[in-house]
Structures are given as structure tokens and as C-alpha cells.
Design an enzyme around this catalytic site. Structure first.
Site, PDB file in Angstrom:
ATOM      1  N   GLN A   1       1.286  12.447   0.554  1.00 33.94           N
ATOM      2  CA  GLN A   1       0.883  11.905   1.854  1.00 33.94           C
ATOM      3  C   GLN A   1       0.356  13.008   2.774  1.00 33.94           C
ATOM      4  O   GLN A   1       0.622  14.183   2.583  1.00 33.94           O
ATOM      5  CB  GLN A   1       2.070  11.192   2.508  1.00 33.94           C
ATOM      6  CG  GLN A   1       2.493   9.914   1.799  1.00 33.94           C
ATOM      7  CD  GLN A   1       3.724   9.271   2.405  1.00 33.94           C
ATOM      8  OE1 GLN A   1       4.231   9.710   3.431  1.00 33.94           O
ATOM      9  NE2 GLN A   1       4.230   8.216   1.758  1.00 33.94           N
TER      10      GLN A   1
ATOM     11  N   GLU B   1      -1.026  -7.828   4.623  1.00 29.12           N
ATOM     12  CA  GLU B   1       0.256  -8.515   4.750  1.00 29.12           C
ATOM     13  C   GLU B   1       1.280  -7.637   5.460  1.00 29.12           C
ATOM     14  O   GLU B   1       1.664  -6.584   4.951  1.00 29.12           O
ATOM     15  CB  GLU B   1       0.782  -8.878   3.358  1.00 29.12           C
ATOM     16  CG  GLU B   1       2.125  -9.602   3.380  1.00 29.12           C
ATOM     17  CD  GLU B   1       2.643  -9.921   1.996  1.00 29.12           C
ATOM     18  OE1 GLU B   1       3.773 -10.412   1.884  1.00 29.12           O
ATOM     19  OE2 GLU B   1       1.909  -9.669   1.008  1.00 29.12           O
TER      20      GLU B   1
ATOM     21  N   PHE C   1       0.871  -1.182   0.000  1.00 31.48           N
ATOM     22  CA  PHE C   1       0.000   0.000   0.000  1.00 31.48           C
ATOM     23  C   PHE C   1       0.901   1.222   0.000  1.00 31.48           C
ATOM     24  O   PHE C   1       1.622   1.465   0.962  1.00 31.48           O
ATOM     25  CB  PHE C   1      -0.890  -0.012   1.241  1.00 31.48           C
ATOM     26  CG  PHE C   1      -2.011   0.993   1.224  1.00 31.48           C
ATOM     27  CD1 PHE C   1      -3.313   0.581   0.997  1.00 31.48           C
ATOM     28  CD2 PHE C   1      -1.772   2.336   1.448  1.00 31.48           C
ATOM     29  CE1 PHE C   1      -4.356   1.508   0.988  1.00 31.48           C
ATOM     30  CE2 PHE C   1      -2.793   3.264   1.434  1.00 31.48           C
ATOM     31  CZ  PHE C   1      -4.098   2.848   1.211  1.00 31.48           C
TER      32      PHE C   1
END
Length: 384
Positions: free
Chosen positions: A231, A259, A224
Site C-alpha cells: 500500500q 459497494e 478492493f
């Protein structure tokens, strides 16, 4: 030659410091530069480069096409030092890199940008508008479905090595990989992407042999990434919500997993899952299920977890933070300490005295509670 030239530190530099990453927009005549988080996949576990004085390595991308350009500059180089660009070059798409010649790179980027278009409309899965009236679009595709996105991924995948710890390149030929892409609709700039994978969920032979059997899957978020210049502006949450909602509404998906999430993604997931549960009325419903013995019906919790398709540990975290936020402190304490005891049962057995066991549980409880409070303080629903 000065005495400083005989000092190892003169010829040594952290690779995270030497590597400068840039996104360049020729259309908007602007550039933004930022450092990597990790360079050990390229320059080794020590993240150190030796043999150059005042080394700077430039890794530059066109902000629309992501055509890569690399160059290195230094004041001096020790004899027999290998080409410093070779390792970086090996992680970029073969025959798709411009090395050292900036004029050629700019000419190629100008041509590519003039014909660049967003993915086809059939791949679109989401869209949102920010407060400054910019529109952002989310697309989903397997790499085999769109050659242009496949090319873009090969150019961008090095960002996963540089910003996601322990990341590796995915197998483009594996059919179960899907990638979600986030674009600025007007500028056509890609803000980031998410690689996802699905696993067949085997529920036992009785279910498999049933005439009503429907193959189901567990979906996993693997990598991701929102690029650093974009950001902190809410794009990650928008992208996560789009992915989660599409999987929650898919009857073939039984569970949403992640994950090896890092701390920043854990926070993003917690905030968005809590917000979703709050808006869905889960907070109020949970309070109604608490018995006079401060216990919560485990079968009800299991039913709700399956309904929301959250993995077990993530759902437990959300339940515990819900109890803390709702000021059900005795229920919260009982629920959390019981889980901590069960989770650490074997380790606790190695502690010699009951007092020390209680101290260990209390220490874990206090640490977890502090972290929950930190997360809850960032939740928007706490202001209402």
C-alpha cells in the site's frame, strides 16, 4: 503461581494484537509481518481472546503461492480452553493448510513455487511500470475460468475478512463474479485483488421489447484489496483506473458502482475520478455551462454522468469539487446548499425555526467543504 494469575487481564488479549500475519518469500529470503484491521469475523464482536497467557497466533503465507501456515504460541493456557487455531482454520481452505509443522510448510512452498506461473496471457487486461523499473500486470477472470486463480482466491479470501469491514466470502459458483488480480511480473507475487459483480440493468418494457434491444449491466466493485506491504505506492490507483477504463469502454456497461466503500477507498475513487475528469476537459466544459443565474443545465449534467458512467452521488461530488477547485464559489455555494436542502428536506421540517434550519444547512456545508478541500489538496492537477 503469582497474584497476577488471578487477574482476568493476565489471560485476556485483543485478537487484533494476538494475530500476526506474515508474507514469506523463500526466493528472496525475506518476510514481512503486519497486523489485521479486523478480527471480529473470526473471534467475535469483542475482538478479544480469553484463556491464554502471552498468546501469539501466526497466520503465514508464502508470498507467491499463498500456501497458508498457522501456529499458536503461549506461556500458559487455562483448563478446558478450546483449540485456539480451530476458528482460524475454519476460514481457510479445507485440506490446504499446514498446521504447526513449519518444515513441512516450507517444503510444500518450495515445490509449489518451482512450478508457479502467472495467469495465461489471454486474461491480461493491463500492465504498468513503476519508477524503479518493476513491471506489474493486471488480469481479469471468472473463478471458473482458471483453476489456479480459483485456488489462489480460496487461499487469499481470508484477507477480505481481516481488512475489509463487513466483508463476507463470495459464492464461487455465481457466474456474474469477476476478479481482477495484480501481480509483480518478475517475482510473481500477488499484490491484491478486486472482486466485481454485474447486475442486469432493466430499462423498462419498451426498451426490452425493442428489436434494437441490447442487454446492459451495472458493474459493481465489491471488495478492493491491496495487501498492506504494497500500500501507499500507487498500485490501488493503477488497479482502479484499469477497471474503470475497461468498463467505461464497454458498451454493455451503463454505470460503475461501489459497494459500501470505506473512507480510504472513497478518497482513492475521488482522486482518480477527478483526475480523469480534469484530463478529459470536464472542468473547462463545466465552466462554460454556468448560466448568469449561477445554475448548471441539469440535462447536460445528466448526459455527462451517463457518458462517464459514474453513479449519481459520486458524480455530484465530482461536480461540486470541480466548482470549488475552479473558484466558482458562488455557484458552488448555491449548488451544494440546494442539494443539501433537498436531501435533508424531511429532517429540516422537524426543526422549529428558520434560523435553526439555516444554521444546520450551513454546518453541513462547512463540514463538506472542509472535506472537499482535504481531497483537492491531494490532487496532482492542483499543482499545474
Amino acid at each position: 503461581m503469582s497474584t497476577d494469575d488471578f487477574k482476568p487481564e493476565t489471560w485476556t488479549i485483543p485478537s487484533n494484537e494476538a494475530l500476526k500475519i506474515s508474507l514469506v518469500s523463500s526466493a528472496q529470503d525475506k518476510a514481512v509481518q503486519f497486523p489485521p484491521s479486523f478480527t471480529y469475523p473470526i473471534y467475535g464482536d469483542d475482538e478479544t481472546i480469553f484463556g491464554f497467557k502471552n498468546l501469539v497466533i501466526h497466520l503465514v503465507f508464502d508470498s507467491v503461492s499463498f500456501k497458508p501456515f498457522i501456529n499458536a504460541k503461549y506461556d500458559a493456557k487455562m483448563d478446558n480452553t478450546e483449540d485456539i487455531l480451530k476458528k482460524l482454520e475454519s476460514e481457510l481452505p479445507t485440506d490446504d493448510i499446514v498446521i504447526k509443522d513449519e518444515n513441512i510448510w516450507r517444503d510444500v512452498c518450495e515445490v509449489e513455487e518451482s512450478s508457479y506461473s502467472l495467469p495465461r496471457e489471454s486474461l491480461k487486461v493491463g500492465e504498468y511500470t513503476t519508477s524503479d523499473s518493476n513491471v506489474f500486470v493486471i488480469y481479469k477472470a471468472k473463478l471458473q475460468e482458471d483453476p489456479a486463480l480459483s485456488k489462489l482466491h480460496r487461499r487469499m479470501q481470508i484477507f477480505s475478512l481481516l481488512f475489509i469491514e463487513a466483508a463476507t466470502y463470495i459464492n464461487e459458483k455465481e457466474p456474474y463474479w469477476e476478479i481482477y488480480w495484480l501481480f509483480n511480473k518478475k517475482t510473481k507475487e500477488c499484490l491484491g485483488y478486486v472482486t466485481t459483480y454485474k447486475y442486469w440493468n432493466y430499462n423498462g418494457h419498451e426498451s426490452f421489447d425493442s428489436k434494437a434491444y441490447q442487454r446492459t449491466y451495472r458493474k459493481r466493485i465489491s471488495q478492493f484489496l491491496i495487501l498492506p506491504p504494497y500500500q501507499g505506492k500507487g498500485h490501488g490507483s493503477k488497479l482502479y483506473k484499469c477497471i474503470y477504463n475497461s468498463w467505461k469502454g464497454d458498451s454493455s456497461v451503463t454505470e460503475v458502482t461501489v459497494e459500501d466503500p470505506n473512507e480510504s477507498f472513497d478518497d482513492l475513487r475521488d482522486l482518480n475520478d477527478l483526475d480523469m475528469l480534469f484530463k478529459d476537459g470536464f472542468f473547462a466544459t463545466l465552466m462554460d455551462t454556468i448560466g448568469i443565474d449561477n445554475n448548471i443545465d441539469s440535462k447536460w449534467l445528466q448526459h455527462k454522468r451517463k457518458e462517464y458512467k459514474l453513479e449519481k452521488r459520486q458524480f455530484e461530488r465530482c461536480v461540486e469539487m470541480t466548482l470549488l477547485q475552479s473558484q466558482k464559489l458562488e455557484v458552488y455555494k448555491t449548488h451544494v446548499k440546494r442539494r443539501l436542502y433537498q436531501k435533508n428536506f424531511e429532517a429540516l421540517n422537524d426543526i422549529p425555526t428558520e434560523a435553526e434550519k439555516i444554521k444546520a444547512i450551513n454546518s453541513s456545508f462547512e463540514s463538506l467543504t472542509d472535506d472537499y478541500k482535504r481531497i483537492l489538496s491531494k490532487c496532482t492537477f492542483t499543482d499545474s
